[in-house]
Design a protein around this motif. Structure first.
Motif, PDB file in Angstrom:
ATOM      1  N   TYR A 302      -0.016   3.947   3.801  1.00 50.05           N
ATOM      2  CA  TYR A 302      -0.461   3.696   2.994  1.00 50.05           C
ATOM      3  C   TYR A 302      -0.046   2.254   1.399  1.00 50.05           C
ATOM      4  O   TYR A 302       1.031   2.419   1.341  1.00 50.05           O
ATOM      5  CB  TYR A 302       0.210   4.637   1.794  1.00 50.05           C
ATOM      6  CG  TYR A 302      -1.677   5.489   1.030  1.00 50.05           C
ATOM      7  CD1 TYR A 302      -2.064   3.830   0.258  1.00 50.05           C
ATOM      8  CD2 TYR A 302      -2.738   6.460   1.208  1.00 50.05           C
ATOM      9  CE1 TYR A 302      -3.175   4.893  -1.115  1.00 50.05           C
ATOM     10  CE2 TYR A 302      -3.927   6.176   0.075  1.00 50.05           C
ATOM     11  CZ  TYR A 302      -3.901   5.565  -0.693  1.00 50.05           C
ATOM     12  OH  TYR A 302      -4.741   5.907  -1.746  1.00 50.05           O
ATOM     13  N   ALA A 306       3.194  -6.041   0.688  1.00 47.44           N
ATOM     14  CA  ALA A 306       4.239  -7.229   1.103  1.00 47.44           C
ATOM     15  C   ALA A 306       6.207  -6.813   1.915  1.00 47.44           C
ATOM     16  O   ALA A 306       6.753  -7.152   2.483  1.00 47.44           O
ATOM     17  CB  ALA A 306       4.142  -8.592   0.124  1.00 47.44           C
ATOM     18  N   PHE A 326      -3.644   2.026   5.714  1.00 48.60           N
ATOM     19  CA  PHE A 326      -4.826   1.998   5.045  1.00 48.60           C
ATOM     20  C   PHE A 326      -4.669   1.608   3.340  1.00 48.60           C
ATOM     21  O   PHE A 326      -3.767   1.027   3.344  1.00 48.60           O
ATOM     22  CB  PHE A 326      -4.741   3.468   4.616  1.00 48.60           C
ATOM     23  CG  PHE A 326      -5.923   4.008   5.129  1.00 48.60           C
ATOM     24  CD1 PHE A 326      -6.925   3.478   5.639  1.00 48.60           C
ATOM     25  CD2 PHE A 326      -5.940   5.344   5.350  1.00 48.60           C
ATOM     26  CE1 PHE A 326      -8.186   4.479   6.357  1.00 48.60           C
ATOM     27  CE2 PHE A 326      -7.035   6.532   5.324  1.00 48.60           C
ATOM     28  CZ  PHE A 326      -7.539   5.676   6.179  1.00 48.60           C
ATOM     29  N   ASN A 364       5.222   1.850  -5.181  1.00 45.31           N
ATOM     30  CA  ASN A 364       5.303   1.421  -6.240  1.00 45.31           C
ATOM     31  C   ASN A 364       4.592   2.284  -7.014  1.00 45.31           C
ATOM     32  O   ASN A 364       4.424   2.068  -8.188  1.00 45.31           O
ATOM     33  CB  ASN A 364       5.535  -0.026  -6.646  1.00 45.31           C
ATOM     34  CG  ASN A 364       5.049  -0.814  -5.736  1.00 45.31           C
ATOM     35  OD1 ASN A 364       5.098  -0.313  -4.545  1.00 45.31           O
ATOM     36  ND2 ASN A 364       4.142  -1.805  -6.336  1.00 45.31           N
ATOM     37  N   GLU A 368       0.244   6.791  -8.797  1.00 43.11           N
ATOM     38  CA  GLU A 368      -1.072   6.560  -9.088  1.00 43.11           C
ATOM     39  C   GLU A 368      -1.883   6.855  -7.592  1.00 43.11           C
ATOM     40  O   GLU A 368      -2.966   7.826  -7.432  1.00 43.11           O
ATOM     41  CB  GLU A 368      -1.786   5.007  -8.933  1.00 43.11           C
ATOM     42  CG  GLU A 368      -3.284   4.553  -8.473  1.00 43.11           C
ATOM     43  CD  GLU A 368      -2.980   3.042  -9.104  1.00 43.11           C
ATOM     44  OE1 GLU A 368      -2.621   2.621  -9.661  1.00 43.11           O
ATOM     45  OE2 GLU A 368      -4.885   2.855  -8.605  1.00 43.11           O
ATOM     46  N   ILE A 369      -1.097   6.884  -6.231  1.00 40.43           N
ATOM     47  CA  ILE A 369      -1.237   7.008  -5.161  1.00 40.43           C
ATOM     48  C   ILE A 369      -1.745   8.939  -4.917  1.00 40.43           C
ATOM     49  O   ILE A 369      -2.516   9.319  -4.730  1.00 40.43           O
ATOM     50  CB  ILE A 369      -0.994   6.683  -3.977  1.00 40.43           C
ATOM     51  CG1 ILE A 369      -1.323   4.835  -3.988  1.00 40.43           C
ATOM     52  CG2 ILE A 369      -1.103   7.307  -2.894  1.00 40.43           C
ATOM     53  CD1 ILE A 369      -0.561   4.165  -3.752  1.00 40.43           C
TER      54      ILE A 369
HETATM   55  O1  DWN Z   1       5.862 -10.047  -6.194  1.00 37.00           O
HETATM   56  C1  DWN Z   1       4.495  -9.912  -5.164  1.00 37.00           C
HETATM   57  C2  DWN Z   1       3.878  -8.999  -6.040  1.00 37.00           C
HETATM   58  C3  DWN Z   1       3.790  -8.754  -7.490  1.00 37.00           C
HETATM   59  O2  DWN Z   1       2.755  -8.382  -5.871  1.00 37.00           O
HETATM   60  C4  DWN Z   1       4.155 -10.621  -4.588  1.00 37.00           C
HETATM   61  N1  DWN Z   1       4.844 -11.443  -3.363  1.00 37.00           N
HETATM   62  C5  DWN Z   1       3.208 -10.766  -3.594  1.00 37.00           C
HETATM   63  C6  DWN Z   1       2.903  -8.636  -3.963  1.00 37.00           C
HETATM   64  O3  DWN Z   1       3.522  -8.165  -3.537  1.00 37.00           O
HETATM   65  P1  DWN Z   1       3.118  -6.262  -2.756  1.00 37.00           P
HETATM   66  O4  DWN Z   1       2.182  -6.680  -1.513  1.00 37.00           O
HETATM   67  O5  DWN Z   1       4.439  -5.178  -2.072  1.00 37.00           O
HETATM   68  O6  DWN Z   1       2.630  -5.782  -3.829  1.00 37.00           O
HETATM   69  P2  DWN Z   1       2.172  -4.528  -4.131  1.00 37.00           P
HETATM   70  O7  DWN Z   1       1.378  -4.500  -5.385  1.00 37.00           O
HETATM   71  O8  DWN Z   1       2.802  -3.248  -4.270  1.00 37.00           O
HETATM   72  O9  DWN Z   1       0.551  -4.044  -3.155  1.00 37.00           O
HETATM   73  C7  DWN Z   1      -0.224  -2.717  -3.352  1.00 37.00           C
HETATM   74  C8  DWN Z   1      -0.987  -3.109  -1.879  1.00 37.00           C
HETATM   75  O10 DWN Z   1      -1.346  -1.200  -2.111  1.00 37.00           O
HETATM   76  C9  DWN Z   1      -1.862  -3.570  -1.875  1.00 37.00           C
HETATM   77  O11 DWN Z   1      -2.660  -3.586  -0.921  1.00 37.00           O
HETATM   78  C10 DWN Z   1      -3.235  -2.528  -2.463  1.00 37.00           C
HETATM   79  C11 DWN Z   1      -2.693  -1.709  -1.600  1.00 37.00           C
HETATM   80  N2  DWN Z   1      -3.001  -0.736  -2.463  1.00 37.00           N
HETATM   81  C12 DWN Z   1      -4.192   0.441  -1.991  1.00 37.00           C
HETATM   82  O12 DWN Z   1      -4.386   0.262  -1.104  1.00 37.00           O
HETATM   83  N3  DWN Z   1      -4.179   1.811  -2.308  1.00 37.00           N
HETATM   84  C13 DWN Z   1      -2.825   0.310  -3.588  1.00 37.00           C
HETATM   85  C14 DWN Z   1      -3.002   1.408  -4.152  1.00 37.00           C
HETATM   86  C15 DWN Z   1      -2.303   1.592  -5.885  1.00 37.00           C
HETATM   87  C16 DWN Z   1      -3.648   2.197  -3.871  1.00 37.00           C
HETATM   88  O13 DWN Z   1      -4.289   3.208  -4.464  1.00 37.00           O
END
Ligand code: DWN
Length: 393
Positions: A302, A306, A326, A364, A368-369
């Motif tokens: 989920y 990155a 997902f 992180n 929310e999830i």
């Molecule tokens: O510094 C960085 C941060 C801010 O963002 C970048 N280098 C790249 C990126 O890192 P990341 O991909 O580890 O960031 P996130 O914010 O942890 O990515 C969350 C991912 O999860 C996104 O692809 C969206 C997805 N998501 C989802 O599918 N369902 C997020 C939530 C909250 C959800 O409910």
């Protein structure tokens, strides 16, 4: 001067999701090692990748993808308006506009080298420079007026050349201007054993101690600090020019430094302890997956983050362990995670009749999830997290 403390193996570029057509192509990999500089306390990866390879016209990450981030940017914008009343703001790394959209179009400009993202804010009629932040651009933007506020979230940790960045900031900022930087906290990263904060884009994970040292070289100083919950625990630093006596240094800065020293962020031995914890975390996570797979349970992921790239590739977890991920980001859907080559599917509410256990790539956003997936949890659905240690919850 820089001593290595962690080896995360050969890693692909974290945000280079693979299309089906390119699935058989050889991926570019680089050695991901992390080191500590005992002179300025800076923690950084040892080998960097050129910015053009990472931040270009196809950058997949959008800040507006989660409620948590949208709310965080909105709350901060309201606070800034009330407290600093800025007339002209520059945002460095404006991404898809999650921050700038809270301001009047005449009072803010965005700088975003990823053209696909810059296009989004341009379409919303915000002035956006689709360029890398540097002295030349800073002079161009502030030719007629200096900025009284510069904001940059999750961007400084991605830029190698401090000299260019801070000289450009110094030039753009008015004498009483405020610089606000927000990045993942090294203290939180170590406390959470969140080694996935290290990947090609995160050249640095900052402590207050290290940032303070770096800023000294540019006559800048931290006058206030806030710990925020975003990205697994971040610090928001309020910074001013040395010559500005208007903003007094708060006790929060002293207290944060004390906290960091107490934890030992100034000592190499602390990082060696972290290395051991990372190794243990890897073994435990591998064991969890092995047991789940042995029981033939259906495991998916989920949030194809990155960060997941580091965990999956370091721990050798692949599409034999996780069926698919997902994610809500349209760009990532029907692509494959780099290295592990796990398929990313369009997000659908979790159903315990379809899935048994879910690996939380976006740990992180756990709150929310979990809120979104209340019924999955209520009906016996389980999650795996590796933070602060691998476990099923
Ligand atoms: O510094 C960085 C941060 C801010 O963002 C970048 N280098 C790249 C990126 O890192 P990341 O991909 O580890 O960031 P996130 O914010 O942890 O990515 C969350 C991912 O999860 C996104 O692809 C969206 C997805 N998501 C989802 O599918 N369902 C997020 C939530 C909250 C959800 O409910």
């Amino acid at each position: 001067m820089i001593k290595k403390f962690l080896d995360l193996g050969y890693q692909p570029l974290a945000n280079s999701y693979i299309s089906k057509k390119k699935l058989k192509d050889k991926e570019n990999k680089f050695k991901l090692e992390v080191g500590f500089n005992s002179k300025n306390y800076l923690v950084s990866i040892l080998k960097t990748v050129s910015k053009e390879k990472m931040f270009n016209k196809d950058y997949p990450y959008k800040s507006s993808e989660s409620n948590t981030m949208r709310k965080s940017f909105k709350d901060l914008s309201n606070k800034i308006k009330k407290k600093f009343k800025p007339k002209f703001i520059i945002e460095i790394g404006s991404n898809d506009g999650a921050f700038i959209k809270n301001f009047n179009r005449k009072s803010i400009v965005g700088v975003e080298p990823c053209i696909n993202l810059a296009q989004i804010t341009k379409q919303k009629k915000y002035i956006t420079y689709a360029e890398y932040w540097n002295q030349k651009l800073s002079k161009k933007i502030t030719k007629n007026k200096k900025a009284d506020l510069i904001y940059s979230a999750n961007t400084l940790s991605h830029i190698e050349n401090f000299n260019e960045i801070f000289k450009a900031i110094n030039n753009a900022l008015s004498e009483k201007g405020i610089l606000i930087l927000e990045d993942p906290s090294l203290l939180k990263c170590l406390q959470n054993v969140a080694y996935d904060q290290f990947y090609c884009e995160h050249i640095y994970v900052f402590s207050t101690l290290a940032l303070r040292e770096i800023l000294k070289n540019f006559d800048l100083e931290i006058f206030d600090i806030e710990n925020t919950k975003t990205h697994g625990g971040s610090n928001r630093y309020y910074i001013k020019k040395n010559t500005n006596n208007f903003n007094k240094i708060t006790d929060r800065v002293k207290n944060e430094i004390k906290k960091e020293l107490k934890f030992g962020l100034d000592k190499f031995s602390t990082y060696k302890k972290f290395e051991n914890k990372v190794k243990t975390s890897k073994i435990k996570l591998q064991k969890i997956f092995k047991e789940l797979n042995k029981k033939k349970l259906k495991v998916i992921g989920y949030g194809a983050t990155a960060k997941s790239c580091t965990v999956l590739n370091y721990c050798g977890i692949g599409n034999n362990n996780i069926e698919y991920f997902f994610d809500t980001t349209s760009y990532k859907i029907n692509k494959y995670l780099p290295g592990s080559k796990i398929l990313i599917k369009k997000y659908k509410k979790l159903n315990p009749n379809e899935v048994d256990v879910v690996y939380l790539g976006a740990w992180n956003f756990k709150e929310e999830i979990f809120n979104k997936e209340k019924s999955f949890i209520k009906n016996g659905g389980k999650f795996i997290t590796h933070v602060p240690y691998p476990k099923i919850i």
